[in-house]
Every structure is written in structure tokens, then in C-alpha cells.
Design a protein around this motif. Structure first.
Motif: not given
Length: 237
Positions: A21-23, A103-106, A113-116, A26-28
Motif C-alpha cells: 500500500a505504501n508503493e 520498508p527500505e528492503r521492500f 522488479a520494475e527494472t526487470v 503496486l496494485n494488490v
């Protein structure tokens, strides 16, 4: 990116949902307590990213990856750091998060994931999961690869919904198939269906008691209708 969460622990799913939700990217779409439910969902829905736990009952995260055709990008979420090397043998895995997840590692995992996701996709050759045999070998389609299994090493085949689990001396394989299909591929001289959900290698039986057989560490039920044929096949003293 549309994503789903697969974890058998409700608390873990809630934490990852909050991190998502903080990103803004992303849409869960859904969250699942087991991999089988998620596989059925993937067959009907487009997903860009999966947050996947490794240790789940009956059907592990690695079982899931080896079962799904052309899986989307996956971020593994686990409390066990010992599988990191094995994890990156799979092209679909973009990161490996060890719980508790900060949160930082997430955020770093999402950036990966976005780069890939922005890179061109490789086109995979089409194939199916129907087993093919050659001599003493059985070939199964797992994760776009044909894996060769030595037939005599198989000691148990178990039906699990729309999948079967093939247990061998070396490792286990989960394949999208039916018990009937693999029964047609296995030699009658070695194998016998003793229950609607089980095929066994008769030569691997350790013990028989009442309506069950012991093979390795597996206690397998024998149906009443299949018991006479099993007893006929045994070399009784």
C-alpha cells in the motif's frame, strides 16, 4: 504492477499488503493462504508480480514455481535465508526477502522488479505437461523445461487436485497432469494403482498393514477394490 500475495500465515499476508500500500506502483489483486488457490487464479487473471512464501504445507513455494507455466516475476518472502542460492536458479525470481521485512528492503525489491519488468520479455516455446517416455525414462514439463526422471527410481505418485506429485529416490516433482495420464506411461510390471489418488512402485514396498502400505516414509491407503490385485502381485511365502 498488478500483484498477488501467497503465504499461509495471515499476519505475514497483512504485513506485505501494508508494505504494498505504501508503493504507488503496486496494485494488490488478491492474497492466498496456499499455492493451489493461487495457481487457479493465475489461469484466469493477468498478474505482473507475486510475493511468495517458501515454507507452506503440502505445496511449497518452489513446488509452485516449478508447476506454473511462464510464471510472472516473483519476490520470495521467507523467514529462512538458507534457500537464497537455490532461489536464483529460477529466472522468474527477482529478489529474496527475509522476514521480518523492512520498508527500505521492500522498496529495493520493488525497484528490482520494475527494472526487470521494463526489459523485453523472452518468448518461450509452447509446450504441454503431458509426460512422454523413452525406455526407462519419463519426461515431464516443469517450468518450460523437460526434466528426465528415471522410472525405476519412482516409488510413489500422488494426485493433488489438478496436479500430481511424483516421488523419487532423489527428489519430488509436481506436475500439472492427472493420475490416469501418468498411469498410462508407467510399466505395469513395476507400478500399481492401489487407490484413486495413489500409484506405487510395488518393488519399493517396505511393509503392509491392514489397508495401507509403507513406502519409504509414506503410509499409503489401499482401497478395498485394489487390494486383491496388490496381494496377487506380491511374492507371498
Amino acid at each position: 504492477m498488478n500483484c498477488i500475495i501467497i503465504d499461509d500465515e495471515a499476519t505475514a499476508r497483512a504485513i506485505i499488503t501494508q508494505l504494498c500500500a505504501n508503493e504507488a506502483s503496486l496494485n494488490v489483486l488478491e492474497e492466498f493462504p496456499n499455492a493451489i488457490q493461487a495457481i487457479k487464479y493465475l489461469n484466469q487473471n493477468e498478474v505482473d508480480l507475486i510475493f511468495l512464501d517458501i515454507h507452506m504445507p503440502d505445496f511449497t513455494g518452489f513446488d509452485f514455481i516449478e508447476t506454473v507455466k511462464n510464471p510472472p516475476k516473483i519476490v520470495l518472502t521467507t523467514s529462512d535465508a538458507n534457500f537464497a542460492i537455490q532461489a536464483f536458479e529460477y529466472d522468474c525470481i527477482v529478489d529474496y526477502l527475509v522476514k521480518p521485512i523492512t520498508p527500505e528492503r521492500f522498496n529495493k525489491a520493488i525497484q528490482k522488479a520494475e527494472t526487470v519488468a521494463s526489459q523485453p520479455k523472452k518468448v518461450a516455446k509452447s509446450s504441454d505437461d503431458v509426460e512422454t517416455t523413452s525406455g526407462n525414462d519419463l519426461y515431464v514439463n516443469i517450468d518450460r523445461r523437460l526434466i528426465k526422471i528415471d522410472i525405476p527410481s519412482i516409488y510413489l505418485v500422488e494426485a493433488k487436485g489438478d496436479y500430481i506429485q511424483i516421488k523419487t529416490e532423489a527428489k519430488n516433482y509436481t506436475v500439472h497432469s492427472t493420475l490416469k495420464k501418468i498411469e498410462e506411461k508407467l510399466p505395469d510390471s513395476l507400478f500399481l494403482k492401489i487407490h484413486r489418488s495413489y500409484i506405487i512402485n510395488v518393488g519399493k514396498i517396505i511393509d503392509i498393514e491392514d489397508n495401507s502400505v509403507l513406502i519409504k516414509k509414506d503410509v499409503v491407503p489401499v482401497s478395498r477394490s485394489n487390494r486383491p490385485e496388490l496381494m496377487r502381485r506380491l511374492n507371498l511365502l
